[in-house]
Design a protein around this motif. Structure first.
Motif, mmCIF file in Angstrom:
data_model
loop_
_atom_site.group_PDB
_atom_site.id
_atom_site.type_symbol
_atom_site.label_atom_id
_atom_site.label_comp_id
_atom_site.label_asym_id
_atom_site.label_seq_id
_atom_site.Cartn_x
_atom_site.Cartn_y
_atom_site.Cartn_z
ATOM 1 N N GLY A 1 0.958 -1.069 -0.197
ATOM 2 C CA GLY A 1 -0.049 0.169 0.109
ATOM 3 C C GLY A 1 0.961 1.175 -0.090
ATOM 4 N N HIS A 2 0.268 2.557 0.026
ATOM 5 C CA HIS A 2 1.090 3.701 -0.026
ATOM 6 C C HIS A 2 0.076 4.848 0.879
ATOM 7 C CE1 HIS A 2 3.362 7.080 -1.160
ATOM 8 N NE2 HIS A 2 4.043 6.337 -2.050
ATOM 9 N N ILE A 3 0.550 5.184 1.916
ATOM 10 C CA ILE A 3 -0.216 5.936 2.535
ATOM 11 C C ILE A 3 -0.346 7.277 2.088
ATOM 12 C CG2 ILE A 3 1.696 7.170 4.041
ATOM 13 C CD1 ILE A 3 -1.588 5.752 5.346
ATOM 14 N N GLY A 4 0.614 7.639 1.109
ATOM 15 C CA GLY A 4 0.352 9.054 0.357
ATOM 16 C C GLY A 4 -0.781 9.198 -0.490
ATOM 17 N N ILE A 5 -1.363 8.482 -0.909
ATOM 18 C CA ILE A 5 -2.574 8.294 -1.469
ATOM 19 C C ILE A 5 -3.644 9.052 -0.679
ATOM 20 C CG2 ILE A 5 -4.380 7.040 -2.903
ATOM 21 C CD1 ILE A 5 -2.361 5.221 -3.786
ATOM 22 N N TYR A 6 -3.864 8.389 0.368
ATOM 23 C CA TYR A 6 -4.928 8.736 1.592
ATOM 24 C C TYR A 6 -4.571 10.078 1.991
ATOM 25 C CZ TYR A 6 -7.387 9.196 5.581
ATOM 26 O OH TYR A 6 -8.139 9.585 6.868
ATOM 27 N N ARG A 7 -3.328 10.482 2.415
ATOM 28 C CA ARG A 7 -2.997 11.642 2.805
ATOM 29 C C ARG A 7 -2.984 12.883 1.950
ATOM 30 N NH1 ARG A 7 0.341 11.431 7.284
ATOM 31 N NH2 ARG A 7 1.459 9.494 7.784
ATOM 32 N N SER A 8 -2.914 12.751 0.288
ATOM 33 C CA SER A 8 -3.113 13.617 -0.549
ATOM 34 C C SER A 8 -4.397 13.999 -0.637
ATOM 35 C CB SER A 8 -2.267 13.089 -1.553
ATOM 36 O OG SER A 8 -1.020 12.887 -1.600
ATOM 37 N N LEU A 9 -5.394 12.994 -0.676
ATOM 38 C CA LEU A 9 -6.890 13.226 -0.843
ATOM 39 C C LEU A 9 -7.357 13.949 0.384
ATOM 40 C CD1 LEU A 9 -7.782 9.676 -2.566
ATOM 41 C CD2 LEU A 9 -7.477 11.916 -3.440
ATOM 42 N N VAL A 10 -6.952 13.591 1.454
ATOM 43 C CA VAL A 10 -7.484 14.287 2.498
ATOM 44 C C VAL A 10 -7.052 15.605 2.732
ATOM 45 C CG1 VAL A 10 -7.316 14.163 5.148
ATOM 46 C CG2 VAL A 10 -7.819 12.216 4.110
ATOM 47 N N GLU A 11 -5.750 15.742 2.415
ATOM 48 C CA GLU A 11 -5.293 17.302 2.159
ATOM 49 C C GLU A 11 -6.015 18.137 1.079
ATOM 50 O OE1 GLU A 11 -1.078 19.750 1.502
ATOM 51 O OE2 GLU A 11 -0.976 17.624 1.666
ATOM 52 N N ALA A 12 -6.538 17.585 0.122
ATOM 53 C CA ALA A 12 -7.211 18.096 -0.973
ATOM 54 C C ALA A 12 -8.386 18.547 -0.556
ATOM 55 C CB ALA A 12 -7.016 17.400 -2.404
ATOM 56 N N ALA A 13 -9.022 17.666 0.393
ATOM 57 C CA ALA A 13 -10.555 17.788 0.722
ATOM 58 C C ALA A 13 -10.698 18.673 1.873
ATOM 59 C CB ALA A 13 -11.029 16.240 1.000
ATOM 60 N N GLU A 14 -9.300 19.353 2.516
ATOM 61 C CA GLU A 14 -9.378 20.149 3.609
ATOM 62 C C GLU A 14 -10.291 19.912 4.798
ATOM 63 O OE1 GLU A 14 -10.389 23.905 1.509
ATOM 64 O OE2 GLU A 14 -8.016 24.148 0.743
ATOM 65 N N LEU A 15 -10.116 18.653 5.391
ATOM 66 C CA LEU A 15 -10.797 18.399 6.303
ATOM 67 C C LEU A 15 -10.332 18.835 7.611
ATOM 68 C CD1 LEU A 15 -11.738 14.421 5.209
ATOM 69 C CD2 LEU A 15 -12.795 16.651 4.519
ATOM 70 N N ASP A 16 -11.328 18.897 8.528
ATOM 71 C CA ASP A 16 -10.743 19.366 9.814
ATOM 72 C C ASP A 16 -10.466 18.216 10.779
ATOM 73 O OD1 ASP A 16 -13.049 18.484 10.984
ATOM 74 O OD2 ASP A 16 -14.034 20.214 11.099
ATOM 75 N N ARG A 17 -9.864 18.355 11.804
ATOM 76 C CA ARG A 17 -9.299 16.996 12.670
ATOM 77 C C ARG A 17 -10.544 16.281 12.892
ATOM 78 N NH1 ARG A 17 -5.626 17.956 17.706
ATOM 79 N NH2 ARG A 17 -4.353 19.021 15.840
ATOM 80 N N ASP A 18 -11.622 16.435 13.318
ATOM 81 C CA ASP A 18 -12.783 15.728 13.379
ATOM 82 C C ASP A 18 -13.159 14.832 12.297
ATOM 83 O OD1 ASP A 18 -12.518 16.359 16.196
ATOM 84 O OD2 ASP A 18 -14.032 17.822 16.081
ATOM 85 N N GLN A 19 -13.117 15.590 11.015
ATOM 86 C CA GLN A 19 -13.689 15.067 10.107
ATOM 87 C C GLN A 19 -12.707 13.986 9.410
ATOM 88 O OE1 GLN A 19 -14.026 18.712 7.723
ATOM 89 N NE2 GLN A 19 -16.223 18.534 7.850
ATOM 90 N N GLU A 20 -11.501 14.265 9.478
ATOM 91 C CA GLU A 20 -10.565 13.488 9.237
ATOM 92 C C GLU A 20 -10.636 12.067 10.034
ATOM 93 O OE1 GLU A 20 -5.699 12.766 8.662
ATOM 94 O OE2 GLU A 20 -6.409 14.760 8.985
ATOM 95 N N ARG A 21 -10.634 12.295 11.300
ATOM 96 C CA ARG A 21 -10.708 10.979 12.332
ATOM 97 C C ARG A 21 -11.910 10.148 11.992
ATOM 98 N NH1 ARG A 21 -11.314 13.550 16.546
ATOM 99 N NH2 ARG A 21 -9.030 14.059 17.165
ATOM 100 N N ALA A 22 -13.158 10.781 11.816
ATOM 101 C CA ALA A 22 -14.339 9.834 11.419
ATOM 102 C C ALA A 22 -14.143 9.270 9.988
ATOM 103 C CB ALA A 22 -15.537 10.984 11.248
ATOM 104 N N LEU A 23 -13.418 9.825 9.001
ATOM 105 C CA LEU A 23 -13.074 9.197 7.690
ATOM 106 C C LEU A 23 -12.349 8.205 7.964
ATOM 107 C CD1 LEU A 23 -13.630 9.142 4.729
ATOM 108 C CD2 LEU A 23 -11.924 11.075 4.424
#
Length: 391
Positions: free
Chosen positions: A164-186
């Motif tokens: 796997g590659h954690i960079g895929i998830y990190r990049s998509l989450v960063e582009a979505a501009e989620l806050d901490r709670d939203q990212e934790r739920a996702l």
């Protein structure tokens, strides 16, 4: 406490008896010799360190697994090592300070306050390698190939490698501009592998339809190498880092396929194990009949930043106890049984041991047979000359 209770060991702690102890030592030597041949230098980290060093940076996730005690000399809190990797990162960043790539290996006991289904027991013998100072694909491929070679050396068959590659998830989450709670739920929805929970969290947190579709796709992109082709289609228009991560996975796949064509490869783009630790590719190796990975690793760049020197890093670790259980072999019955007494017997025994022979000298009154001590030969006095005869 009853007499029977005195024999009990704490949960998750075990002892290693013959012949498994001999198998472990044989395997330890073989693995360290292998790493030497690949250019890795052995290090021996201390069993305990001060907590503010041991749990710095990537080590903070180990807090709940770390046994803690007070140093009687300074009054400061210390911790027993639960994972060698942060210690080796400290060595590279602070103690060694190599300017170019540094290849380090180790084999040492660690102790964990608790364990989960991914880690096995609480007292593993951790063996592994770390490569510092190179951020390229070549370093990741070297680590992958060395992990597979290690498992083959240990006797593993039908190897399954999950990439796997954690960079895929990190990049998509960063582009979505989620806050901490939203990212934790996702994150929790993806960890649960629940399409319903994932759909609910994406719908509530991501307003961009294209990004929402890509995040939903993460939960579906797992399987064989065809997953990478599908991912390229479904992530069209994604951040450049996503495209680069997919290209890296494709190159790693080809490199593993060329060197170890018999290994079965599996991809899971929503694998988030070590999310706060890994920064790039991640992998785990499995064999049938074992419910946990035999080897785990990946890229964890900048882990030395907390020690004043950020460096690219990639590596893997294994539990020597688990590896040694892959092959159930009895030690060879190749020893020499020597009598307890006899003129010149001591000199004869010493000479044989200098030649590398296993010699077991009987003790006066001993009743056990030579076979019980793995001896298939006997040292006999023949007219004043000691000679070896078969039993």
């Amino acid at each position: 406490m009853t007499i029977a209770d005195r024999w009990l060991l704490p949960d998750g702690m075990d002892e290693v008896l013959p012949p498994q102890a001999s198998r472990m030592e044989e395997l330890r030597r073989a693995l360290l010799d292998l790493y030497h041949c690949w250019g890795y230098d052995q290090v021996m980290p201390p069993p305990v360190e001060f907590l503010d060093s041991l749990l710095t940076g990537t080590g903070t996730d180990l807090d709940l697994q770390t046994f803690k005690l007070t140093d009687q000399l300074t009054g400061r809190m210390m911790g027993v090592s639960a994972d060698v990797t942060p210690q080796v990162a400290r060595m590279d960043a602070h103690s060694m300070r190599h300017q170019g790539p540094a290849r380090l290996c180790y084999c040492t006991n660690v102790l964990r306050a608790k364990a989960d289904q991914h880690q096995g027991g609480r007292s593993p013998v951790q063996v592994g390698v770390e490569l510092f100072g190179h951020a390229g694909l070549e370093a990741d491929l070297e680590i992958l190939l060395l992990a597979l070679t290690s498992l083959r050396l240990a006797g593993a068959e039908e190897l399954h490698l999950a990439l796997g590659h954690i960079g895929i998830y990190r990049s998509l989450v960063e582009a979505a501009e989620l806050d901490r709670d939203q990212e934790r739920a996702l994150f929790e929805a993806l960890e649960l592998k629940s399409p319903g929970a994932l759909s609910e969290q994406v719908g509530a947190s991501v307003s961009d339809p294209a990004l929402a579709a890509m995040l939903m796709a993460l939960g579906e992109l797992h399987g064989g190498p065809e997953v990478l082709d599908e991912a390229r289609d479904r992530f069209a228009g994604a951040p450049v880092a996503v495209t680069e991560a997919l290209a890296q996975l494709s190159a790693l796949y080809q490199g593993v396929r060329d060197a170890h064509p018999q290994v079965d490869l599996y991809f899971d783009l929503a694998e988030l194990r070590g999310y706060r630790y890994h920064t790039g590719m991640m992998f785990a190796a499995f064999v049938p009949g074992y419910g946990q990975a035999l080897a785990k690793g990946g890229r964890y760049d900048d882990t030395g930043r907390a020690f004043g020197r950020a460096r690219p890093a990639t590596g893997f670790s294994m539990d020597l106890k688990l590896l040694a259980s892959l092959v159930q072999s009895e030690p060879a019955c190749d020893g020499i049984w020597a009598p307890a007494r006899g003129e010149g017997v001591g000199e004869a025994i010493a000479a044989l041991r200098e030649q590398g022979e296993r010699v077991v000298q009987a003790l006066p009154g001993q009743v056990t047979a030579p076979e019980a001590h793995r001896c298939n030969r006997r040292l006999d006095d023949s007219d004043g000359h000691w000679q070896i005869v078969a039993l």
